[in-house]
Design an enzyme around this catalytic site. Structure first.
Site, PDB file in Angstrom:
ATOM      1  N   ASN A 197       0.867  -1.184   0.000  1.00  0.00           N
ATOM      2  CA  ASN A 197       0.000   0.000   0.000  1.00  0.00           C
ATOM      3  C   ASN A 197       0.898   1.226   0.000  1.00  0.00           C
ATOM      4  O   ASN A 197       1.464   1.598   1.027  1.00  0.00           O
ATOM      5  CB  ASN A 197      -0.912  -0.008   1.222  1.00  0.00           C
ATOM      6  CG  ASN A 197      -1.963   1.090   1.183  1.00  0.00           C
ATOM      7  OD1 ASN A 197      -1.689   2.215   0.787  1.00  0.00           O
ATOM      8  ND2 ASN A 197      -3.174   0.758   1.600  1.00  0.00           N
ATOM      9  N   LYS A 220       0.272   4.390  -0.269  1.00  0.00           N
ATOM     10  CA  LYS A 220      -0.185   5.544   0.506  1.00  0.00           C
ATOM     11  C   LYS A 220       0.191   5.406   1.980  1.00  0.00           C
ATOM     12  O   LYS A 220       0.743   6.334   2.579  1.00  0.00           O
ATOM     13  CB  LYS A 220      -1.698   5.714   0.367  1.00  0.00           C
ATOM     14  CG  LYS A 220      -2.252   6.919   1.129  1.00  0.00           C
ATOM     15  CD  LYS A 220      -3.735   7.123   0.848  1.00  0.00           C
ATOM     16  CE  LYS A 220      -3.962   7.581  -0.578  1.00  0.00           C
ATOM     17  NZ  LYS A 220      -5.390   7.952  -0.796  1.00  0.00           N
ATOM     18  N   GLN A 245       4.033   6.346   6.554  1.00  0.00           N
ATOM     19  CA  GLN A 245       4.954   5.803   7.557  1.00  0.00           C
ATOM     20  C   GLN A 245       6.323   6.445   7.431  1.00  0.00           C
ATOM     21  O   GLN A 245       6.948   6.807   8.445  1.00  0.00           O
ATOM     22  CB  GLN A 245       5.073   4.284   7.390  1.00  0.00           C
ATOM     23  CG  GLN A 245       6.042   3.616   8.336  1.00  0.00           C
ATOM     24  CD  GLN A 245       5.473   3.422   9.727  1.00  0.00           C
ATOM     25  OE1 GLN A 245       4.262   3.458   9.902  1.00  0.00           O
ATOM     26  NE2 GLN A 245       6.329   3.226  10.700  1.00  0.00           N
ATOM     27  N   GLY A 248       8.569  -0.338   9.399  1.00  0.00           N
ATOM     28  CA  GLY A 248       8.855  -0.024  10.794  1.00  0.00           C
ATOM     29  C   GLY A 248       9.330   1.392  11.015  1.00  0.00           C
ATOM     30  O   GLY A 248       8.643   2.349  10.684  1.00  0.00           O
ATOM     31  N   GLU A 249      10.532   1.542  11.552  1.00  0.00           N
ATOM     32  CA  GLU A 249      11.065   2.853  11.918  1.00  0.00           C
ATOM     33  C   GLU A 249      12.174   3.320  10.981  1.00  0.00           C
ATOM     34  O   GLU A 249      12.982   4.176  11.347  1.00  0.00           O
ATOM     35  CB  GLU A 249      11.581   2.804  13.354  1.00  0.00           C
ATOM     36  CG  GLU A 249      10.488   2.485  14.363  1.00  0.00           C
ATOM     37  CD  GLU A 249      11.028   2.361  15.773  1.00  0.00           C
ATOM     38  OE1 GLU A 249      12.256   2.496  15.947  1.00  0.00           O
ATOM     39  OE2 GLU A 249      10.232   2.136  16.689  1.00  0.00           O
TER      40      GLU A 249
END
Length: 214
Positions: free
Chosen positions: A105, A107, A112, A178-179
């Protein structure tokens, strides 16, 4: 799921990537339904990993395996503007480019990335837990005193999704985002501050005091 779907297509006589007429395929198959079970465990995991997962025990595996590395990658570039009198730091522009395998996805993935970059600005310039050395109590334990950045603090942000095909990481070719948007941001801002002032700082957050030389 990808493995199970591939097996179902094979049983129905459908080729990979083919736009199939499912009604005709099931008619040829001779049944109205089909069921398939599949499991996949990453390299380095034991054969009973799926069973232990169902029991609530998770063993983290991944990263460097054999002759390849199954990590997501990113690079972040920051522009800073520093007031010559007050030494206040502003981050007017940030650009990040990230490769994380197959993006399901675009978007939500982009959101994120952008959110992580904003978070990284907090890491670099704002966020720190102030502890009273006498009592060990947190002095800024509420949102009115604990400073965090928001999207409006960075007027121009861009996240570039770099296409990447990785058929080894897992059957779907996806990697965790994730980060990854945050991990390079603080270094990027610190480098930009060094470029603007000539001062190399290696402790976070970067404060006005750090830029005022006596």
């Amino acid at each position: 799921m990808m493995i199970a779907c591939a097996r179902i297509r094979q049983r129905l006589g459908l080729q990979k990537g083919e736009d199939a007429d499912l009604a005709a395929a099931f008619e040829r198959f001779g049944q109205a339904g089909i069921e398939e079970y599949a499991e996949w465990t990453p390299p380095g995991a034991k054969k009973d990993s799926t069973k232990t997962l169902y029991n609530g025990t998770v063993k983290i595996v991944g990263g460097p395996e054999e002759d390849y590395t199954a990590f997501a990658f990113g690079a972040i570039y920051s522009e800073v503007r520093i007031n010559k009198y007050t030494r206040e730091i502003r981050v007017p522009r940030m650009v990040g480019a990230f490769a994380a395998g197959r993006i399901m996805n675009a978007k939500t993935a982009k959101s994120q990335y952008l959110g992580g970059m904003v978070w990284g600005v907090g890491h670099a310039l704002h966020e720190v837990a102030e502890v009273d050395p006498r009592t060990g109590a947190y002095m800024n334990d509420n949102i009115s005193e604990y400073l965090v950045p928001v999207n409006a603090d960075i007027p121009n942000m861009e996240a570039i999704i770099v296409p990447e095909v990785d058929e080894k990481v897992n059957p779907a070719g996806v990697k965790g985002i994730g980060e990854i948007g945050i991990v390079g941001t603080a270094a990027s801002i610190a480098n930009a501050v060094h470029h603007a002032t000539g001062i190399r700082l290696r402790k976070l957050p970067i404060r006005i005091d750090d830029l005022v030389r006596t």
